[in-house]
Enzyme design. Structure first.
Site, PDB file in Angstrom:
ATOM      1  N   GLU B 276       0.786  -1.175  -0.030  1.00 41.19           N
ATOM      2  CA  GLU B 276       0.038   0.113  -0.142  1.00 41.19           C
ATOM      3  C   GLU B 276       0.881   1.288  -0.123  1.00 41.19           C
ATOM      4  OE1 GLU B 276      -2.551  -0.654   3.158  1.00 41.19           O
ATOM      5  OE2 GLU B 276      -4.132  -1.892   2.297  1.00 41.19           O
ATOM      6  N   ASP B 355      -8.671  -8.653   4.813  1.00 41.68           N
ATOM      7  CA  ASP B 355      -8.566  -7.407   5.746  1.00 41.68           C
ATOM      8  C   ASP B 355      -9.594  -7.546   6.895  1.00 41.68           C
ATOM      9  OD1 ASP B 355      -6.981  -5.619   6.444  1.00 41.68           O
ATOM     10  OD2 ASP B 355      -7.971  -3.886   5.019  1.00 41.68           O
ATOM     11  N   GLU B 383     -12.517  -1.488  12.668  1.00 43.63           N
ATOM     12  CA  GLU B 383     -12.684  -0.932  11.460  1.00 43.63           C
ATOM     13  C   GLU B 383     -13.746  -1.440  10.412  1.00 43.63           C
ATOM     14  OE1 GLU B 383      -8.966  -1.399   9.240  1.00 43.63           O
ATOM     15  OE2 GLU B 383      -9.748  -0.313   7.260  1.00 43.63           O
TER      16      GLU B 383
END
Lengths: 666, 666
Positions: B276, B355, B383
């Site tokens: 990333e 993820d 998240e």
């Protein structure tokens, strides 16, 4: 006594746009007499002096022989900006009643170039609209989400930087010069979303606005200010902003008086109230007319105007609520208020009912308030039309809007209806050396001013005019090839953009927030009221009276009927007004689904073709300009393909209907 | 010589979480002897002193009568953190080989409360995993997009504020106390995405890290640091960060030496490389093993460890490319490197291949590197599981993961495989007075530590344990009612959350960027590799070997076969592994489409029921705690309904299949 000033030539390192020195040859090679007094006459003298210095002409005095006379006669309508052009017997005369008219006459002569000195019958020119304004959505502070310029795609602001005035008067004056040459005569210096710092431009920071006004004034441009309706609370320490409260009224009067102390020709206020979180009169149970009139009354003694935006809708809509239609909102809010606004209050209406999409019907509000001054708002900054990374010449769209007759038949055009309030646009200009980011986006900025002067102007003629000015013969090896190339890439670019983005007037399908690039469902389940309702059977928004939201009923005949049924609704607006099956056959003979596929493939092919044309123009202009556009074409093509593939894949997955031409859909 | 310290009690204005004074009654009412030396023994003495001051017990000296003896015997494995608990004849003895073991024994006694003093056979306790680490994704500077804490939902950072160290040692120590009581023994103080300012924590700002370490040390927690692989370039002025370059190697050795000068018990580095946008060894044509070993070699002389994250994938994937499968990436990158890592290099693997979705299969990487130390990474910060606005107790999910046997049959569990590297989690704690934002999210933080100590612990028992500690009998009018209410709202909350969000393991469907709330197509045409491929006929990702991406082949038998066909694939993972028609019948007997509808209606109903249970608990805890959770339930319910309606509408529009129960779908 006005001090002399020197900025007539483009600034070093900044693109001259449509006023390169080469464009001044027609005037600059002559003997020119300028007769009259005043700031704008001085400006004309500066311009002529500069032109003559470049091309061997001469500014002559009274009694000397001249070929071009620019004169202010005085008398008559001192507000008028028109002029009389007389050509014959080796002499050309521009006669204006006012210095502003003289300056516009001067720029007209620049546009004519050599033709200025060809015998022709006398012509009278005057602007169809008195107010021709660019609004800058510029923030003083860098906004954490929206940045220095909201919806700005051309670098920073010309006026503000990181919380302070940029204080580059020469740049501002150069900008004013370009605008004046296009016909613009008013400018709003800050964002209609007025945040805390920007609110203070009205009071303790008015000096910074005055400094900008001092530059704009040299080119006949009046300065306007976006203000917060909550200013009495935010800045005045009052405990209300109620428009009927006498303390509030007194506060605004005093605030306006102080503005005019430092900006005697201040134009007025622009207000976004009760919209997208901005404060407004609703908090006090008052109407928008009450709100607008409060400010109008404070401005009236000084000759100022309030521009009150009609962009009011529920931006916290529940997508599950099929009865609410954002397209209806402005009409529902404002039509009942017709006749309640002061003479110096103008209702500023976006040209379409939604928000500057690539295709919208004309807003029914424009024709619905006969007893109210209405300004029409366009968007030069390309928020939804490629963000100045895509070529999208908007003059054809604006021209369609301005020629539209909301009452049909022989009724007035939008351009005529807007004469009462003006034509306004959100500016695309910023601190970028090309002013507009994309060099070819300069045409949109230019065309806006020209259409504001004459809404009936032909977009194709404006394009030629802009090309002639911007790409002077001396700057290119092959003027004819360059001209045809520029026409090829610009003239149809709006249609191309429409093809590869949201189809048939349905709008949006953009990435939420920044609005660049596709996201078919990006706003589909959002609170913003912008839906397409695509399902496995069909797509579009039913806004008919018979079975939909009734929005078509906001139009006068014949449009209320034209838009009511798919049979009569124009193809390009079909999905704006109707939800139809994918198999619905358009007037074009194609089904909706096949139209979606075809348009998206064609749109990308047209970008490829335009890119090839552009490549062929290398060597016919400065390398920097050619290279910038070439780079941007790479991005436009990438993005157009992304649009094509996302939209086509989305509708293939939903409809299950294969492309009739068997092309690859992912 | 360790200075005395005073923070054993909770801080004023900060929630005591699972260590309210009331939880200390069992110890605090007794005569206690602490025998041993060292920082952690001093900490235990401070704890006991505080507890006895509250509840009338006494810290006694050698030779005095005692009821509880905590002693360090020395000798044995000085690294071990275990202890022996002996109860009988009115005396309870905790015997540990090390001060750390003594402190863990003390907190064990706190958990036991009165049961500490009930006769029972001797018990030996020791952690199943040596490393039990919380990673803080805290930024020093406020990141323009990610803020002070990346994926943080509990206010600011405990460590940093606006570019500086927060420098509140008592708060850090109070946090360390809570963590130690849960079993955590390591902490990473900064975000794995290492930006410019944070990179300097390694060098000129190491003193700020040392100040944090000084507090953590009092509770047996070692400090770790996330570093940039490009540090030699960014900080060292070198022109390369090539892991095989001798200058680079020397730079890292010197940098590490300086770290240990000020933090002698420094734990090591955490590295996100070539992921990333973070720099890594690929730039130099080197492998991840080369990169990890570079840092491992520098740390080895000091006993430090590098945790090298396996979260490596192409985050610029083309959604049109159906051959690339992000789920495959970590295995494809790292499995070939097995055996190439140093002994003090740990490969840190997210528990699932994507993820931290609400449902993922266990990552095949965990069982695929037998000659490599593997740590498993969980995400305590919610998240994708409600961002601490939704109740979502994750212990049941983590327990499933930790008990999973990647090689099937009698093979080792994930918990056993992770023993070589540790259990790691992204922390949910911040500066919020409740530590975790949502007061009930404290359970996740607590449960992580307990599962890291014992991966076989029963989630239900951990929940009861947490309830007993947090809501002491003296703090409530009806302990039994409160306990049953808390169980009701927490125990099934993960299953509830799963029901109303993305169905059957397909994942994502979240709003891009912030990841809160639904957007079914939010990532469908994105470069992130997270797709569901829903069309009018079906949904899901074909990851089979036979017809899909081949991802199932990364599993050992039996899973490689179990997941290969819809017939054997567990329902809850069906859409992760297979693209099936909406009419596909699940093992549950329902079709996929009806399951989607049912689950989403049920999920919302369960939130409504939980909210009602919560309302019934008013008066059984502090008003502030009850009110905070009540407010959050309002938001959870709103958001759950939004999920239900968007997901159901989306699939109704796509499939055209009506709900069998005839419920309202918009």
């Amino acid at each position: 006594m006005t001090p002399p000033h020197g900025v007539a030539a483009p600034l070093h390192g900044v693109d001259p746009a449509w006023l390169p020195d080469g464009a001044l040859r027609g005037v600059g090679a002559r003997r020119v007499l300028v007769r009259g007094e005043g700031v704008l006459v001085d400006t004309a003298r500066t311009e002529v002096t500069h032109a003559c210095a470049k091309f061997g002409g001469k500014m002559v005095g009274e009694g000397e022989a001249y070929e071009l006379l620019l004169r202010v006669t005085g008398g008559g309508d001192q507000e008028a900006e028109g002029f009389l052009l007389e050509r014959g017997d080796g002499r050309t005369t521009v006669t204006a009643a006012t210095p502003a008219g003289l300056l516009h006459g001067y720029f007209h002569v620049v546009r004519l170039g050599g033709a200025t000195f060809v015998d022709a019958p006398p012509e009278t020119h005057r602007p169809a609209l008195d107010l021709r304004m660019l609004d800058h959505w510029d923030n003083v502070d860098v906004h954490p989400v929206m940045g220095q310029v909201e919806r700005g795609y051309a670098g920073g602001s010309l006026f503000w930087r990181d919380g302070k005035a940029r204080a580059e008067p020469e740049r501002v004056r150069a900008y004013a010069r370009l605008l004046a040459a296009s016909g613009v005569n008013a400018l709003g210096v800050n964002n209609v979303n007025v945040h805390a710092t920007e609110a203070r431009l009205l009071t303790d920071r008015i000096g910074e606005v005055a400094a900008i006004a001092a530059e704009l004034r040299h080119y006949g441009i009046r300065t306007h200010l976006s203000v917060s309706f909550a200013a009495p609370l935010l800045l005045g320490g009052l405990d209300t902003a109620d428009p009927l409260d006498e303390g509030v009224r007194a506060w605004w009067r005093a605030a306006v008086d102080r503005v005019y102390d430092v900006i005697p020709d201040f134009g007025g206020f622009i207000v976004k109230a009760d919209s997208e979180g901005q404060p407004g009169p609703f908090a006090y149970g008052r109407s928008h007319a009450d709100g607008a009139n409060l400010l109008a009354d404070a401005l009236a003694p000084h000759g100022g105007t309030v521009h009150w935006r009609a962009f009011v809708y529920d931006h916290r809509q529940d997508w599950r609520d099929r009865s609410t239609d954002r397209a209806r909102a402005a009409y529902d809010h404002f039509a009942p208020l017709d006749g309640q606004f002061r003479d110096n209050a103008v209702l500023q209406v976006k040209h379409g009912p939604m928000d500057f999409q690539v295709r919208e019907p004309v807003s029914p509000v424009i024709g619905a308030l006969p007893a109210t001054r209405v300004a029409v708002e366009l968007q030069v900054t390309q928020e939804y039309t490629g963000q100045q990374r895509h070529v999208c010449a908007l003059a054809p769209m604006w021209s369609e809007v301005l020629r539209f007759r909301p009452r049909g038949g022989d009724g007035p055009t939008v351009g005529q209806l807007a004469a009462g309030g003006g034509l306004v646009a959100v500016s695309s200009a910023g601190y970028d050396p090309f002013w507009t980011g994309h060099p070819l986006a300069q045409f949109n900025l230019y065309a806006f001013g020209r259409l504001a002067w004459n809404p009936d102007a032909e977009p194709g003629q404006l394009l030629d005019e802009w090309i002639e000015l911007t790409f002077t013969p001396e700057s290119t090896g092959d003027p004819a090839l360059l001209r045809s190339g520029l026409r090829a890439v610009l003239a149809g670019s709006w249609a191309t953009y429409e093809k590869y983005t949201a189809p048939l007037g349905v709008g949006f399908m953009v990435q939420p927030g920044h609005h660049y690039g596709p996201s078919v469902d990006g706003y589909e389940y959002s609170p913003w009221g912008t839906y397409h309702f695509a399902d496995r059977d069909g797509v579009g928004v039913d806004r008919s009276r018979a079975t939909g939201t009734g929005y078509t009923g906001q139009y006068a005949p014949p449009w209320s009927d034209t838009y009511e049924t798919p049979d009569t609704c124009p193809d390009e607006l079909l999905l704006f007004f109707h939800h139809v099956p994918y198999g619905h056959v358009l007037h074009s003979g194609r089904t909706v689904i096949q139209h979606i596929y075809d348009a998206h493939f064609e749109g990308v092919e047209e970008v490829v073709a335009a890119q090839e044309v552009w490549a062929s123009l290398a060597g016919l202009m400065t390398p920097a300009r050619h290279a910038r556009v070439s780079e941007l074409y790479e991005e436009q093509l990438r993005c157009a393909r992304e649009w094509r593939d996302q939209v086509n894949s989305y509708f293939l997955r939903k409809s299950g209907v294969p492309d009739g031409a068997g092309r690859l859909i992912h």
